[in-house]
Each structure stands twice: as C-alpha cells, then as structure tokens.
Motif scaffolding. Structure first.
Motif, PDB file in Angstrom:
ATOM      1  N   GLN A 111       1.034  -1.413  -0.213  1.00 12.63           N
ATOM      2  CA  GLN A 111       0.289   0.407  -0.112  1.00 12.63           C
ATOM      3  C   GLN A 111       0.677   1.068   0.569  1.00 12.63           C
ATOM      4  N   HIS A 113       0.617   5.754  -1.236  1.00 11.85           N
ATOM      5  CA  HIS A 113      -0.817   7.379  -1.798  1.00 11.85           C
ATOM      6  C   HIS A 113       0.446   6.924  -2.906  1.00 11.85           C
ATOM      7  N   ASP A 325      -5.096   5.258  -1.760  1.00 11.72           N
ATOM      8  CA  ASP A 325      -4.283   3.905  -1.747  1.00 11.72           C
ATOM      9  C   ASP A 325      -3.742   3.356  -3.459  1.00 11.72           C
TER      10      ASP A 325
END
Length: 437
Positions: A111, A113, A325
């Motif tokens: 994960q 951004h 995400d």
C-alpha cells in the motif's frame, strides 16, 4: 542527481503519517487452496502473494478481507500472506516497509499513496512499470486521467489505485446546527461567525486532534487550496509560486484566526477523538478526510444527513483533494505473477465495489456501481467525475517526503506560536532543501 534525491526521499518514507490506518492489531495470513500451477514457492507447492498494508482497523480490514476473498475466488490456488502492520496511523508499517525495501526484501506488493509518496520509490529504482497491465485490463479509460498522471512518471504507470478519499470536507453535527439555527459555512469568516455563537453556549466550535501532526497540516492545506485555487495550488508544489506569496500568508493567518475556537487539548487528541467530539455534540465542526464518514457510520453507528452533515471546506467547492491508496510491483518481488493477478482484482469493478463500501471510500474507477454506496459516497462519486483533482500535502501526494516532514513540524509549531513570517521562512527553506522527486 535525481537518483540521489530520490534515495534520500525513500529514507524518509517511514516518517509519513496518514489518517487511513488505525491503532488496532490485526496482523494475519489468509490461506488459499493449493493447486497445480506454474508459479511455485520453495517447498510449499502453492502459489503465493504477500500483501503489505496498514489496513488493520474497522472497515479497512473488512475491505481487505473482502478483496482477498474475491481474489481467491477469481484466482484459486493462492496462499495469501496478509502482512498488515498495525499502529501509528500507518507510520509503523512505513518504517517496516522502508527497512525491507532498503534490504532488497520487498513484499510482493504494498500500500502506498499516489503522487510523491509513490514516486519516491519509483525514482529510487524500486518499482516495475505496469504499462502492459493497464493496456491488457483497459484501465487507461477507466481511471480519470488526472489520477493516472499521479501514478505515472516519465510516461510509465507504476501503480493501480484502489480507493479514493476526499480531504477537503468540513463535517458538522446536524442537531447542534439546527438548535442554534446555523447553516453550513461557505467562507472561513462564516466559520468564525458561527464559532462565536457556539462558544457562548460552551460548545467547541472546531474540533481538532493533531497529536500525530498531519491533522493540523491537513487543516492548513484545505485553507491553502481555497486561497490559491487548484491551478496555483499545484504551481506552489512545482516551485512556480513562492511560499511568501500573500495568499499563502493569508492561509496561515486564517489558520491562526481559527485557533481560538479549537479545543485547547488538541495536541493530546488524534483525529478519531476530534471526530467523536462532533459526533457527541461537544463540538460542532471538524475538518477531516472522508474516512471520518466511515468512522461515523461504521464505528459510531451514525446516519449521514441525519446525525451529521458535510460540506466542502470554504473556497474549494469545485476542487477534490484526493488521498488515494494504490499498489504496485516492487523490483525483486518473489511472486510477480501473483502480484499482477492481485492488481487485476484491485483494478476491477468487482474488486473496487467489494472494498470501498466497507472502507468508507469511493472507487477510483469511474464506472463502478453507485447503488452499492451511501448518500455521502454517491455525492463524492459525482464530484470526483467533475471536480478538479488536487494532491494532498498531508498524505504524501503533493510534495517530497522530506518537505512533508519539515512542513508537519513547521505547521505544528505555528499553531502554538502564530508567527506567520517564521512559518513562511521555514516552509520556503524546507522546499528548497527538499524539491519534488
């Protein structure tokens, strides 16, 4: 020189703090059925994929489990290693990830951004391009171009977005607003005017919990977006507008003007605490990303448009501050084919519709089934298609990791001192030392 800057940025990824994680502990593995396949793990006879995230809290962990269930249905025979790391609102996971990446032991996918947080890894040479996967799955026409640009570098795409959160939202307690005959504020002057009324009735006008620092930065970036507008906001992060611009100073002055109406114990609270103040009516308003909606509905069992209302932060009516995400394919991943199969599920309509209603976010795809989402999310989905998308500073998209760390410190010092000129100097110096990657 760029590679050196990127490597420096990667070392700072672990310092990121985001709102999308929680302090709960839910590290676990999910095991799929074995089968005869071309991809083997040493000694196990099964296919594997290791998924690394900080999704351990209510809603987000349920969404991850739903994705894993769908993945195992679509691609039977996999053992899924759920390497979620709890605590620190994501900072714990990022510290573990940074250590693994630097030691050439990456998870199969992780994960991250969109924007500068992702590009820190790309510029360090740690990620594989996904152009062929985008072409095969038809994603180039399914995600907004602005969002695809945020996962791209030098013409190549490096990650698949799975969710979208909106950062520029002002939440309010509907019963408090009705009791004192208040309307959703359209300007920060409206907020202050309402705050004066609320303070007379011993209600905290604006709840803030900035114990983790990013929360104050997030409040400021929303004010800043309203002052600059989307185009000049982007130019600021490109170095085309200076931090001593009068509008940047005005945004800091507005933040200073708001602080007398914030709860005095804000430095001891986290974002959930501030949201809970709005939920129970001890505070009237709170600026927070729309994971707060998930907290209101999933954790506190409140009803949208009944117990709480929302509006865009003043001056940002046609802007959508995105916190997204995404997952990619690290270089050196042990199970690249498993990663690609996982990414196919993430980028699909069923995958996005399985995950986002549980997490409280909206899908990154523009063709998802809106009937699966509540009234807030349906409105957000409509705005996502038409509004100008802008990257969040507080959540790693707008500026380099080094600048974000310095900005968090400068803004949190500023909320205590109110010294506009010093804060501007600190921000300008930090930007010069930490340019975009």
């Amino acid at each position: 020189m760029r590679r050196m800057l990127a490597a420096s940025s990667v070392a700072l990824v672990a310092l990121f703090v985001t709102a999308c994680g929680s302090a709960s502990n839910n590290n676990s593995s999910s095991t799929g059925n074995s089968g005869n396949t071309s991809q083997k793990t040493s000694g196990s006879g099964t296919k594997q994929v290791e998924i690394f995230s900080w999704w351990t809290g209510a809603g987000e962990s349920d969404g991850l489990k739903a994705l894993i269930k769908l993945f195992k249905k679509d691609y039977p025979g996999y053992t899924v290693i759920n390497s979620a790391v709890a605590g620190g609102a994501g900072s714990n996971a990022k510290a573990v990830l940074a250590n693994r990446m630097e030691n050439n032991n990456p998870p199969d996918t992780f994960q991250v951004h969109v924007g500068q947080e992702l590009l820190a890894w790309v510029n360090a040479g740690k990620m594989e391009p996904l152009d062929s996967l985008y072409q095969e799955e038809g994603w180039n026409s399914k995600f907004p171009k602005q969002l695809i640009d945020m996962v791209s570098h030098d013409g190549h795409k490096y990650a698949v977005p799975v969710d979208v959160h909106r950062g520029n939202v002002l939440w309010y307690n509907k019963k408090v607003f009705e009791k004192y005959h208040l309307a959703p504020p359209k300007t920060w002057n409206d907020v202050i005017a309402d705050a004066k009324i609320l303070k007379q009735h011993n209600i905290t006008p604006l709840a803030l919990g900035d114990k983790d620092q990013w929360e104050a930065t997030m409040l400021w970036e929303d004010i800043l977006l309203g002052q600059l507008g989307a185009q000049d906001y982007d130019k600021l992060w490109q170095g085309k507008i200076s931090f001593d611009d009068p509008r940047v100073k005005k945004s800091l002055q507005t933040l200073k003007d708001l602080m007398p109406y914030v709860n005095s114990d804000h430095a001891a609270k986290v974002w959930q605490d501030a949201s809970q103040m709005v939920a129970n009516g001890s505070a009237a308003m709170n600026v927070m990303g729309d994971w707060a909606k998930g907290y209101f509905t999933s954790d506190l069992h409140l009803k949208p448009n009944v117990d709480f209302g929302w509006t865009t932060t003043p001056g940002t009516e046609n802007d959508f501050m995105v916190i997204v995400d995404c997952f990619g394919l690290p270089k050196g991943a042990k199970h690249p084919e498993g990663t690609k199969d996982w990414l196919k599920v993430l980028g699909s309509v069923p995958g996005q519709d399985a995950f986002n209603p549980l997490k409280g976010s909206i899908p990154a795809r523009m063709d998802a089934d809106k009937s699966k989402y509540d009234v807030y999310s349906q409105q957000a989905m409509a705005d996502f298609k038409k509004d100008q998308l802008t990257p969040s500073l507080a959540h790693g998209a707008a500026a380099s990791p080094g600048f974000l760390d310095a900005a968090n410190k400068a803004i949190n010092q500023f909320v205590n001192t109110g010294d506009v000129d010093t804060c501007v100097q600190q921000l300008q110096s930090a930007f010069q030392q930490n340019p975009p990657v």
